[in-house]
Design an enzyme around this catalytic site. Structure first.
Site, PDB file in Angstrom:
ATOM      1  N   SER A 187      -9.895   1.908   2.623  1.00  0.00           N
ATOM      2  CA  SER A 187      -9.011   2.637   1.746  1.00  0.00           C
ATOM      3  C   SER A 187      -7.986   1.750   1.034  1.00  0.00           C
ATOM      4  O   SER A 187      -7.358   2.200   0.080  1.00  0.00           O
ATOM      5  CB  SER A 187      -8.270   3.714   2.546  1.00  0.00           C
ATOM      6  N   LYS A 211       0.844  -1.200   0.000  1.00  0.00           N
ATOM      7  CA  LYS A 211       0.000   0.000   0.000  1.00  0.00           C
ATOM      8  C   LYS A 211       0.875   1.244   0.000  1.00  0.00           C
ATOM      9  O   LYS A 211       1.887   1.296   0.721  1.00  0.00           O
ATOM     10  CB  LYS A 211      -0.925  -0.026   1.231  1.00  0.00           C
ATOM     11  N   SER A 258     -10.220  -0.286   6.939  1.00  0.00           N
ATOM     12  CA  SER A 258      -9.633  -0.225   5.596  1.00  0.00           C
ATOM     13  C   SER A 258      -8.938  -1.486   5.102  1.00  0.00           C
ATOM     14  O   SER A 258      -8.540  -1.531   3.940  1.00  0.00           O
ATOM     15  CB  SER A 258      -8.653   0.939   5.515  1.00  0.00           C
TER      16      SER A 258
HETATM   17  N1  GLN Z   1     -13.400   4.264   5.843  1.00  0.00           N
HETATM   18  C1  GLN Z   1     -12.852   4.756   7.074  1.00  0.00           C
HETATM   19  C2  GLN Z   1     -12.473   6.194   6.930  1.00  0.00           C
HETATM   20  O1  GLN Z   1     -12.742   6.742   5.922  1.00  0.00           O
HETATM   21  C3  GLN Z   1     -11.698   3.920   7.505  1.00  0.00           C
HETATM   22  C4  GLN Z   1     -10.460   4.220   6.778  1.00  0.00           C
HETATM   23  C5  GLN Z   1      -9.302   3.407   7.254  1.00  0.00           C
HETATM   24  O2  GLN Z   1      -9.454   2.413   7.953  1.00  0.00           O
HETATM   25  N2  GLN Z   1      -8.122   3.859   6.904  1.00  0.00           N
HETATM   26  O3  GLN Z   1     -11.953   6.808   7.801  1.00  0.00           O
END
Ligand code: GLN
Length: 488
Positions: free
Chosen positions: A158, A78, A182
């Site tokens: 994400s 990532k 995410s």
């Molecule tokens: N979807 C969540 C957010 O937008 C979690 C994102 C994540 O875990 N990095 O904050």
């Protein structure tokens, strides 16, 4: 050649040791697969020179019978992990062209165990999102398609590039990060498996920070055992991260035991909101039956503060993000806007206005608001208190049960462009994943079935703090019973 990329890590490792193919061949198969799947936009950059050099080293070790845990295995990384001399931008324009001078601990550990970096995977900007539609490199496309529509679907977020890459069989596994879901939600959207370990299991050193008290690294892969292998490789104490857990890393993979005799599994009633779709509810019931058949006793439990988790998360995470992102000012990293700039402050403002995307700005605004002198007590301090109550809910539940079974996400993957009218609709994706993040406990997503549209649906297994083993055991029991063989 592409068939090589469909092997699990375990199968690939065996093939390498039996000299059925070399690490070089495995890496080349992966690079070709990435090239042929450009339309998915899963990778923002590939690193063939590094990968082939690492493959040669792996082949040499394997030839000498000195293979390491992940020797020769192609992995996507990532873009939020700092990788020395390689673009590391968290997919933000403000870190455009940024190449760090140092390696994150997680990728260092990955390389030291023989894992091979194929490239950097696309992601929501600074890991903020649930659909991989906020990246400055454009949307990632889910390799799955609905039976009833030709629309492109989101891969979750994400870690959407990572989930798409694993689902499309471009790499054996990928690294992700999970702040509020995410790793788990994109795994659920793509029929892959992913674990957010306990907070502190993996070092955050060299991970571009989103919300430091929540961020955790973890793997996405195609089997529970593969996730255990990658987590073993990347986890461990690191003096460079004061929140890292100072304890040996267990041999989770070797010890996976899907026989759940004597184990108690909790079903939290708060994860059954009124709007939960009938097919998700049916899948959850099926999962419960599978665990019963594996020997577990099923116990209804209550986590009464669950309903506040999403609101708490969307105070705590933006507050920490607003502080972490203050460092991006045009002076130290990446983008610097100088055109028409009148003063230093003006340069900061113009750089940040141009460098951050809309969602990131929204989080910074929310974060600075809840931390401001007038609202700190009303929002931030209260959220901290509620967070403690949410943690206590888990502690109390885990006095009665060994793990919890819940859905991972409230819906299957949706089309690109949907759920965008209102950011709150998007935030609801995280309703089942944020509580474990706030409590710091380990949680894993396992594909368990298909929706009526033919899209993957996942179940989530949540465990006690530092008890990843039980999470793997229960996940393995689900994996065996679900026998999820569908492919995108
Ligand atoms: N979807 C969540 C957010 O937008 C979690 C994102 C994540 O875990 N990095 O904050």
């Amino acid at each position: 050649m592409t068939a090589l990329t469909s092997l699990s890590i375990k199968e690939a490792s065996e093939g390498l040791k039996k000299k059925q193919f070399s690490a070089k061949e495995l890496v080349n198969a992966s690079l070709t697969a990435v090239e042929n799947a450009k339309h998915l936009n899963a990778f923002i950059v590939t690193t063939p020179e590094i990968a082939l050099k690492q493959a040669a080293e792996a082949d040499a070790r394997i030839a000498k019978g000195e293979a390491r845990l992940l020797d020769g295995i192609p992995i996507g990384v990532k873009d939020l992990f700092c990788t020395k001399g390689v673009l590391s931008s968290s997919c933000s324009k403000i870190l455009k062209d940024f190449k760090p001078q140092y390696e994150s601990t997680v990728t260092t550990n990955l390389f030291n165990t023989g894992g091979i970096m194929i490239g950097k995977t696309n992601m929501d900007e600074f890991a903020m999102g649930s659909a991989n539609i906020t990246s400055s490199y454009g949307n990632v496309i889910n390799p799955w398609k609905s039976k009833n529509s030709t629309k492109d679907l989101v891969p979750g977020g994400s870690s959407g590039g990572s989930s798409a890459a694993v689902a499309a069989r471009l790499v054996q596994a990928a690294l992700g990060s999970d702040t509020g879901g995410s790793i788990r939600q994109p795994a659920a959207f793509t029929g892959t498996t992913g674990i957010k370990p306990s907070y502190g299991r993996c070092s955050r050193y060299g991970m571009i920070a989103f919300a430091s008290s929540l961020d955790q690294a973890g793997p996405l892969a195609r089997t529970v055992e593969d996730c255990a292998l990658v987590l073993e490789a990347i986890a461990g104490f690191d003096a460079k991260d004061s929140t890292s857990l100072n304890a040996p890393v267990p041999q989770w993979a070797k010890n996976i035991n899907p026989n759940l005799k004597g184990k108690k599994i909790g079903i939290p009633k708060e994860y059954m909101p009124d709007g939960l779709s009938a097919e998700l509810k049916a899948l959850w019931d099926k999962g419960t039956e599978w665990l019963k058949a594996a020997g577990a006793e099923i116990v209804p439990v209550s986590l009464p503060h669950t309903k506040y988790a999403l609101a708490t998360y969307y105070i705590v995470a933006p507050a920490e993000a607003s502080s972490n992102l203050a460092r991006f000012d045009g002076m130290r990293y990446g983008l610097r806007v100088t055109d028409g700039v009148k003063s230093l402050d003006d340069m900061y403002a113009k750089t940040r206005a141009e460098g951050f995307g809309a969602e990131v700005k929204r989080r910074i605004l929310m974060g600075t608001y809840v931390l401001s002198a007038g609202y700190y007590d009303a929002y931030y301090k209260k959220a901290q208190r509620v967070r403690a109550l949410i943690s206590r809910d888990f502690e109390q539940a885990f006095e009665k049960v060994d793990a919890l079974l819940t859905p991972t996400a409230p819906t299957p993957a949706f089309a690109i462009g949907e759920k965008m009218e209102d950011p709150l609709t998007m935030y609801l994706n995280d309703v089942f994943t944020v509580p474990a993040s706030l409590a710091g406990v380990p949680a894993m997503a396992v594909p368990a079935g298909l929706s009526s549209d033919g899209l993957p649906l996942g179940l989530q297994i949540i465990g006690k703090l530092y008890d990843e083993q039980t999470v793997f055991d229960v996940s393995r029991a689900i994996e065996l019973a679900a026998n999820f063989t569908a492919k995108p």
